[in-house]
Design an enzyme around this catalytic site. Structure first.
Site, mmCIF file in Angstrom:
data_model
loop_
_atom_site.group_PDB
_atom_site.id
_atom_site.type_symbol
_atom_site.label_atom_id
_atom_site.label_comp_id
_atom_site.label_asym_id
_atom_site.label_seq_id
_atom_site.Cartn_x
_atom_site.Cartn_y
_atom_site.Cartn_z
ATOM 1 N N PHE A 61 2.023 -2.179 8.720
ATOM 2 C CA PHE A 61 2.266 -2.403 10.154
ATOM 3 C C PHE A 61 1.965 -3.874 10.434
ATOM 4 O O PHE A 61 0.971 -4.403 9.924
ATOM 5 C CB PHE A 61 1.331 -1.546 11.019
ATOM 6 N N GLU B 81 0.834 -1.203 0.000
ATOM 7 C CA GLU B 81 0.000 0.000 0.000
ATOM 8 C C GLU B 81 0.872 1.258 0.000
ATOM 9 O O GLU B 81 1.684 1.446 0.908
ATOM 10 C CB GLU B 81 -0.907 -0.005 1.232
ATOM 11 N N GLU C 203 -5.296 -6.566 2.110
ATOM 12 C CA GLU C 203 -4.086 -7.311 2.477
ATOM 13 C C GLU C 203 -4.173 -8.782 2.112
ATOM 14 O O GLU C 203 -3.181 -9.381 1.700
ATOM 15 C CB GLU C 203 -3.771 -7.150 3.965
ATOM 16 N N ASP D 72 0.725 -5.063 12.858
ATOM 17 C CA ASP D 72 -0.593 -5.084 13.505
ATOM 18 C C ASP D 72 -1.702 -5.486 12.538
ATOM 19 O O ASP D 72 -2.757 -5.934 12.971
ATOM 20 C CB ASP D 72 -0.921 -3.694 14.049
ATOM 21 N N PHE D 73 -1.476 -5.310 11.238
ATOM 22 C CA PHE D 73 -2.544 -5.594 10.271
ATOM 23 C C PHE D 73 -2.549 -7.064 9.843
ATOM 24 O O PHE D 73 -3.348 -7.462 8.996
ATOM 25 C CB PHE D 73 -2.400 -4.732 9.007
ATOM 26 N N HIS E 236 -1.232 -0.042 16.274
ATOM 27 C CA HIS E 236 -0.126 0.316 15.372
ATOM 28 C C HIS E 236 1.226 0.249 16.082
ATOM 29 O O HIS E 236 2.170 0.920 15.664
ATOM 30 C CB HIS E 236 -0.301 1.740 14.819
HETATM 31 C C1 LIG Z 1 -5.918 -3.191 7.634
HETATM 32 C C2 LIG Z 1 -5.229 -1.878 7.434
HETATM 33 N N1 LIG Z 1 -4.511 -1.683 6.324
HETATM 34 C C3 LIG Z 1 -3.877 -0.527 6.118
HETATM 35 C C4 LIG Z 1 -3.939 0.497 7.034
HETATM 36 C C5 LIG Z 1 -3.167 1.798 6.828
HETATM 37 N N2 LIG Z 1 -4.111 2.855 6.494
HETATM 38 C C6 LIG Z 1 -4.614 3.682 7.417
HETATM 39 S S1 LIG Z 1 -5.725 4.748 6.781
HETATM 40 C C7 LIG Z 1 -5.529 4.136 5.234
HETATM 41 C C8 LIG Z 1 -6.282 4.709 4.086
HETATM 42 C C9 LIG Z 1 -7.758 4.603 4.274
HETATM 43 O O1 LIG Z 1 -8.398 5.151 3.189
HETATM 44 P P1 LIG Z 1 -9.962 5.387 3.208
HETATM 45 O O2 LIG Z 1 -10.623 4.128 3.649
HETATM 46 O O3 LIG Z 1 -10.359 5.933 1.900
HETATM 47 O O4 LIG Z 1 -10.209 6.436 4.371
HETATM 48 P P2 LIG Z 1 -9.740 7.967 4.425
HETATM 49 O O5 LIG Z 1 -8.398 7.981 5.054
HETATM 50 O O6 LIG Z 1 -9.738 8.485 3.049
HETATM 51 O O7 LIG Z 1 -10.758 8.606 5.295
HETATM 52 C C10 LIG Z 1 -4.599 3.101 5.239
HETATM 53 C C11 LIG Z 1 -4.181 2.335 4.051
HETATM 54 C C12 LIG Z 1 -4.680 0.240 8.197
HETATM 55 N N3 LIG Z 1 -4.761 1.160 9.174
HETATM 56 N N4 LIG Z 1 -5.334 -0.924 8.361
#
Ligand SMILES: Cc1ncc(C[n+]2csc(CCOP(=O)(O)OP(=O)(O)O)c2C)c(N)n1
Ligand SMILES: Cc1ncc(C[n+]2csc(CCOP(=O)(O)OP(=O)(O)O)c2C)c(N)n1
Ligand SMILES: [Mg+2]
Ligand SMILES: [Mg+2]
Lengths: 326, 342, 342, 326
Positions: free
Chosen positions: C94, C30, C71, C96-97, C140
């Site tokens: 992370f 990602e 993932e 954690d995921f 995290h």
């Molecule tokens: C399972 C998981 N994968 C990746 C992340 C890292 N991460 C945190 S926010 C995010 C983007 C989320 O995008 P969106 O759902 O469009 O929400 P927005 O931030 O735009 O409100 C990512 C990839 C995470 N926290 N949890």
């Protein structure tokens, strides 16, 4: 009907051979298991042969398939050695996986069989990976993930639809919709009649065909596989079919009216309809098919005899093929 | 009161009694009833893959739900329902499947109470089948409880007999923390005395399954049964084995273990899990830290090997810690010299 | 050759060099590039959440792929691509995921070789960030490597400094087994000498980071750095500490640990993971089993507590094993009496 | 426009108050973080207020919402104490979660806030659970899961669509489509223009609205929530919007043309359009809104002052609120 136009004589013969081999293999296992000769959980593919055979008709050894817990049919259709499979199911050292895998983990990477899989929904992400490898290398190979209607509710599959669509991966998802995930009917486990409808929301084509009809499957699969090979991305192909036996050997099947099966055996048996069609059309002589049937019966007989005569893996095998140090 | 029941029926009875007692108990999982949407119109065709939930759907049709094959969604739904005040029992058919839904267990359920500053409880029970022995191969035979025991916020329960199975499951349903409840598939047919009335067994209280003076064996689940067989053999050889069954590995009744080791001076841990970062290593290290001076011989761990579970009967039988291997380990610590250097 | 590089850049350089060397190396995750589909038309806006993959997309546009937040699908795709002959490096942002994709790691990648009777290799590397210290709270900041070390078929790598980070990552990419590669987020800025040329560090060979004669400390990742600080303090008090950094916890170089304990007679294990079924307990139990007679004092484990990682700085600072706590544990084993009873 | 027909004066005032409170909260955090006063990762909701406020306009305290990493807006809209939230984000003992949770884990079950969530896609399964509880109890409560466009590719969400559809759960999935998951644009991460399209394949309605328009959101949400409450099952509601700040505080945002933001601030600011609409329609006096603005500014000021003055949690808190024994 595009039978002759689309499929060569060789493909037809291979298709029939595949279906008959699967049927004999499974019917024989059904008996052997009743004799308590086979260890573990076994899920039989009988009834659904047209799907594996129809799809694999357009695949080469260099293409890949991922399979399911109900994997014998896919393995045979993809070219796994039948005797090696039988020995594997009997847990023998001569098995395709040296007896370590069993029915639910038959694999042979040399012929593009990525493995049966004990985890429902385990395969689709893996097939995205073989598709990705193909794309990076530009080698034109294709990956096919077989999965059930039950598996079509698993997140791993749904994520794979999206991933393959955005990357335009050369893959095909084949949903074998036999109407049940274990004892649960499709009418309960999802709110859409056609699983293929899910494709829309991810931006790939979704197609539903009669999974008991070799020709229908072969045609739709050929198109989807060609589409994938040509770089136009994934397809979701749903094949509606019926499993002849229970979910696993031992299943009492009180969840379904067994007329479902008798009717399918009587009127929707892929082998019967295939034979009728090709003989009536004068494409293949009935005698050729009869000879093939006999040959296959003998092959299966020999497989069982040889499996039963083969040794079990010896103790030294317990900790090989994995990193060990302690 | 000498009613005998199988492990499977003890589990089943616990759920029946708790559903009768408390309307907030609901049960969900794949084919825990079975038959919904099927052509036979039979809404309880299975009662669970191995029958543990039989009769619940017929009795409580609205509180017993079959699920699609979507473990993240339905395990998560159990967690969410618990947060909203229900007491769900979710069945994860085989613990091997935890990989598709683990997040909802260790990042959600397990952490709510702490992350939210104590303002949340999540009384969910996840019942799951574990263990080798049924020729079910690598993805249907794992043990995996060490992974859950590692996670703060989860309680991990592993009954070894029908009596404990019932009492611990009732306790689990009434507990306010998320619980993972491990049922060994090769124990389901084990019979034992099980009172008809409802009863609970507190968490974190080990059971001394057999008293002895020479060597302490710590074992859980099916390994308790294997250890009992080994202890018989050893008794005939004049070796007196004490068997401690912690029953819950998180919380863990360390004191009973330490007391036993104080008495025997020797420790063998029997664990069906793989060896690394296992329950065996957990207990071994705790004793080496907190009861070191009681030890008169090296500790000894008897575990499955560091390999996936093989399919073939010839290999699977070697995979599971056997009474013979346990007995050999006990003899080993009996023969070990006391500290050489000290 | 005294070029200094940060831990982050050492990781980055390893990937650059391996991508140049071997066309089958691909990188996915990602926002490892970031910016695809964005209005700026900038296809490498991020280069990873903390920048570890910078420059790869620009250099190898077709072999570096941003993924959707899926993932299971993309870690699984990395596994499948590895089975098909590629050498994918997948970034799990992370650790954690892992709960949303664990199945593809422990049931698929880890088991292929064994289940399929040795007829498969799965050369995939999963790079992941772990650890507390950035006030990133419960979901995290986890460590979680014990869960991976428990699983046969996986190799688990935890570099503690820039030099090791580069050499171990190159080794990981060339290895034929699935590897989980742990990068502590609080180490990324640590600088150290890192040769420009490509080099590998074999797995299963511990590094004696500091020699000493009184107490052996076994530590990995960031805990090596914390232990080094503690050792300085202790040296001033006249206590000589030997620090063993296994670098890979699966495989684990047990021999070096045993040899060190043979020399010192005392063992402290420092682990940022939670205490139960942890790396600390793993090493502790192995020593209590296999080098028991060398021990002159109880072993001692210094770990994070059995609680989720708290957000508030005041609590997070108490959560992580500190040099002070490590030093106290070392003093503890120095003062412990030798075996009382034996 | 159904403004007056559908929304009471009280709902309008509450909607505005919610949006303004979120905006002030977030703009203030943006400044405080630049001052390095706030620990950890913070994701600001500014720009998207109409979604949280519009949806929560039809929810009671007994209803539930699950939130995301970008959760301040949902928490405020659902009625969490603003001072408690601010103290939490500052890591203080007086925070809503005693300082243990922080920005990404704000929760308050007493007002139906199931928690912000650091795991993308963590919320939808939980909301299926509150929906299930409602259904079993028959108490008419509703659950809403907020999630992003990026999260709409996560298997947990896709499985939840199916589960809620087959169980006809009283839930609503609100996709806040701000066009980005971190630095990745929607045009790349999915192949459909409207995420709501995914609903079809699972058998529930999917609706797309302008997420910058409080009225459009409130109306669509009211309908979906009423549908859920009345036992007709789930809805997928997609709200297209723009986040004003980076993905997290510190994000340089080189993946997007910042005119996206200036334009959104200039022409699609939910607060500006709301104010224009209600004052022009004579529904609320501008002076009332001005007074509310001042009041909210003061509330936020006080929150920061009080948070800064509050103690950090003391050492005893490290191992409470969790089972510990060792
Ligand atoms: C399972 C998981 N994968 C990746 C992340 C890292 N991460 C945190 S926010 C995010 C983007 C989320 O995008 P969106 O759902 O469009 O929400 P927005 O931030 O735009 O409100 C990512 C990839 C995470 N926290 N949890
Ligand atoms: C992740 C996971 N969940 C549940 C199971 C148990 N299980 C094995 S097969 C099966 C049903 C699969 O149904 P379907 O996908 O329709 O395939 P079919 O058996 O009909 O071929 C289930 C639930 C499993 N193996 N893996
Ligand atoms: Mg099916
Ligand atoms: Mg977004």
């Amino acid at each position: 009907m595009t039978v002759t136009a689309e499929l060569t004589q060789e493909q037809l013969l291979r298709g029939y051979r595949t279906m008959r081999t699967i049927r004999e293999f499974e019917e024989r296992l059904h008996i052997e298991i009743a004799n308590a000769q086979i260890p573990g959980f076994v899920h039989l593919y009988a009834g659904e042969e047209a799907v594996a055979a129809g799809v694999c008709a357009s695949l080469a050894d260099t293409d890949w398939v991922s399979s399911t817990h109900r994997g014998h049919g896919h393995a045979i259709a993809k070219g796994c050695d039948v005797k090696g499979m039988m020995a594997e199911i009997y847990g023998r050292a001569t098995g395709l996986c040296k007896g370590k895998g069993g029915s639910m983990h038959i694999a042979d990477f040399r012929v593009g069989m990525l493995g049966a899989n004990g985890i429902v929904g385990g395969g689709p992400p893996l097939v995205c990976g073989v598709g990705l490898a193909s794309k990076v290398r530009g080698d034109g190979t294709v990956g096919v993930a077989f999965l059930g209607d039950g598996a079509s509710n698993q997140g791993t599959f749904l994520e794979s639809l999206n991933l393959s669509a955005i990357w335009k991966l050369p893959v095909v998802f084949v949903v074998e919709n036999n109407g049940y995930g274990e004892a649960t009917g499709q009418a309960y486990h999802q709110s859409v009649a056609d699983t293929a409808k899910r494709a829309d929301g991810f931006g790939l084509p979704g197609i539903t065909v009669d999974g008991n009809d070799f020709f229908a499957v072969a045609e739709a699969a050929a198109e989807a596989i060609a589409r994938a090979r040509d770089g136009h991305g994934p397809t979701l192909l749903e094949c509606k079919t019926t499993r002849f036996f229970g979910h696993f050997e031992g299943d009492t099947q009180t969840y379904r009216d067994l007329s479902e099966v008798t009717e399918a055996r009587a009127s929707r048996d892929c082998l019967v309809s295939f034979r009728a069609r090709v003989t009536r059309a004068g494409l293949i002589d009935a005698g050729v098919l009869d000879a093939m049937d006999a040959e296959i019966r003998q092959l299966i007989d020999e497989s069982v005899v040889e499996a039963l005569a083969a040794p079990f893996p010896d103790a030294s095998q317990l900790t090989t093929d994995v990193y060990i140090k302690y | 009161m000498a009613r005998k029941l199988s492990f499977l029926l003890a589990i089943n009875e616990a759920m029946h009694q708790e559903m009768a007692r408390d309307e907030s108990v609901i049960v969900l999982g794949e084919d825990i009833a079975g038959g919904a949407g099927g052509s036979a119109g039979n809404d309880e065709a299975w009662g669970g893959a191995l029958g543990a939930t039989q009769g619940l759907k017929t009795k409580y049709p609205n509180r017993v739900l079959d699920t699609p094959i979507s473990e993240s969604a339905f395990i998560g739904a159990a967690v969410g329902a618990a947060a909203a005040g229900m007491r769900p029992i979710a069945e994860l058919m085989f613990v091997d499947f935890m990989g598709v839904c683990f997040d909802q267990i260790y990042n959600q359920a397990a952490k709510f109470r702490y992350m939210f500053g104590g303002n949340a409880v999540t009384p969910v029970v996840i019942r799951t089948m574990y263990g080798a022995g049924l020729r079910a191969a690598s993805q249907h035979s794992q043990t995996l409880y060490p992974l859950f025991a590692h996670i703060p916020g989860l309680k991990v329960v592993i009954p070894s007999n029908p009596y404990d199975a019932k009492g611990l499951l009732i306790q689990a349903i009434r507990d306010n923390d998320p619980i993972v409840f491990f049922e060994h598939k090769a124990l389901y047919e084990l019979e034992g005395e099980v009172p008809e009335e409802s009863y609970t067994i507190p968490f974190g209280e080990a059971n001394i399954v057999r008293e002895g003076s020479d060597v302490t064996i710590v074992a859980v689940g099916r390994m308790v049964q294997q250890s009992l067989i080994a202890a018989e053999t050893l008794a005939a050889e004049g070796i007196s084995v004490e068997i401690v069954d912690p029953r819950t590995i998180s919380p863990l009744d360390e004191d009973t273990i330490y007391e036993s080791v104080e008495n025997t001076g020797r420790l063998v841990i029997v664990d069906e899990a793989h060896p690394r970062c296992s329950f065996a290593s957990d207990v071994g290290a705790l004793v080496a830290q907190n009861a070191f001076h009681a030890l008169t011989a090296p500790i000894r761990m008897v575990t499955a090997p560091h390999s996936p579970v093989p399919f073939s009967p010839s290999l699977e039988d070697l995979f599971v810690p056997s009474p013979e291997k346990i007995a050999a380990a006990v003899r080993g610590v009996m023969n070990a010299k006391a500290g050489a250097r000290r």
